[in-house]
Design an enzyme around this catalytic site. Sequence first.
Site, PDB file in Angstrom:
ATOM      1  N   TYR A 140      36.680  37.546  41.293  1.00 36.36           N
ATOM      2  CA  TYR A 140      38.133  37.405  41.437  1.00 36.36           C
ATOM      3  C   TYR A 140      38.841  38.207  40.346  1.00 36.36           C
ATOM      4  O   TYR A 140      39.767  38.967  40.611  1.00 36.36           O
ATOM      5  CB  TYR A 140      38.505  35.933  41.327  1.00 36.36           C
ATOM      6  N   ILE A 170      49.202  27.900  39.861  1.00 40.42           N
ATOM      7  CA  ILE A 170      50.468  27.507  40.483  1.00 40.42           C
ATOM      8  C   ILE A 170      50.373  26.065  40.963  1.00 40.42           C
ATOM      9  O   ILE A 170      49.441  25.686  41.686  1.00 40.42           O
ATOM     10  CB  ILE A 170      50.812  28.408  41.682  1.00 40.42           C
TER      11      ILE A 170
HETATM   12  C1  VAH Z   1      42.568  30.297  40.775  1.00 42.11           C
HETATM   13  N1  VAH Z   1      44.753  29.412  41.414  1.00 42.11           N
HETATM   14  O1  VAH Z   1      42.388  29.232  40.163  1.00 42.11           O
HETATM   15  C2  VAH Z   1      44.012  30.648  41.163  1.00 42.11           C
HETATM   16  C3  VAH Z   1      44.709  31.391  40.075  1.00 42.11           C
HETATM   17  C4  VAH Z   1      45.296  31.449  37.672  1.00 42.11           C
HETATM   18  C5  VAH Z   1      44.466  30.805  38.702  1.00 42.11           C
HETATM   19  O2  VAH Z   1      44.449  32.740  40.067  1.00 42.11           O
HETATM   20  O3  VAH Z   1      41.674  31.061  41.071  1.00 42.11           O
END
Ligand code: VAH
Length: 314
Positions: A140, A170
Amino acid sequence: MKKILIVGAGGQIGSELVTYLRGIYGGSNVIAADLREPANPVIDGPSVKLDVLDKSAFSYIVHKNSVDTIFNLVALLSATGEKNPQLAWDINMGALNNSLEIAREYNCAVFTPSSIGAFGGDFPRKNTPQDTVMQPDTMYGVCKVAGELLSNYYHSRYGVDTRSVRFPGIISNVTLPGGGTTDYAVEIFYSAVKGEKFVCPVRDVYMDMMYMPDALRAMVELMEADPAKLRHRNSFNIASMSFTPEIIYNEIRKHIPDFEMTYRVDPVKQGIAEGWPDNLDDTCAREEWGWKPEWDLASMTEDMIRAIRAKNLK
Ligand code: VAH
């Protein structure tokens, strides 16, 4: 912005961004696109079923509707991405690449969120600066850093108006998040309101968090900002609050005193969380486009509990 396409409109951010942008720009000027039919279709404007990896279908919608702004919210999130890294790369980078190529062909502006997940390696965890080492060890995060670089390339090489913020976790009360390391900060509220003990998958770790109303406003304010004032574009640190599970647990107990929490640490999520910033320095966003949060832990907690109680969950 007058004709907007949101891809990934069915996700946690997308589902609320559709309504928010329609309230500003008019329902017919905001097209909601997603691979899946929306769970609760927002009927005050056009929605289309779209696989963003199908470039010709994506192009057709942009051209047919004279779209001038694309919000690309398609992504497999951090924890899910570690279960299938190759799929995460294919989807996250395929969606971005098509968004940027179509924006170049049809002269659209593009917003693609980055994340605190873009950070990694030997960087300052506290007051993490705008420009520092970024060597994430999740797929990611790799996609987010690559996305920032690719978006900046499309701006410098082709003049595409690409802009982005590095979102914290968020917190929202409309659509549940899916597959993120910060999901606990939403799930904890549902457990508290339903009177259930919350089992938290991470512990003793600070993460930046942001309430959805601030996140929605940040996207519009950045996209409407004077481009001449932007020294950065992809992607701006933005911050509002940072807390550990213990801190938010104690804030919730101010409203629900008998709420209980325990821990069952998920090693993948704990490892990811420990690799992320404790809190971001968002000076550049404040100086270049006037970013300023309006929600803090206390006000967000009170509003989340109010909104979830109003759902009358059983
Ligand atoms: C995650 N909610 O946990 C997302 C986001 C900052 C965290 O990128 O992967």
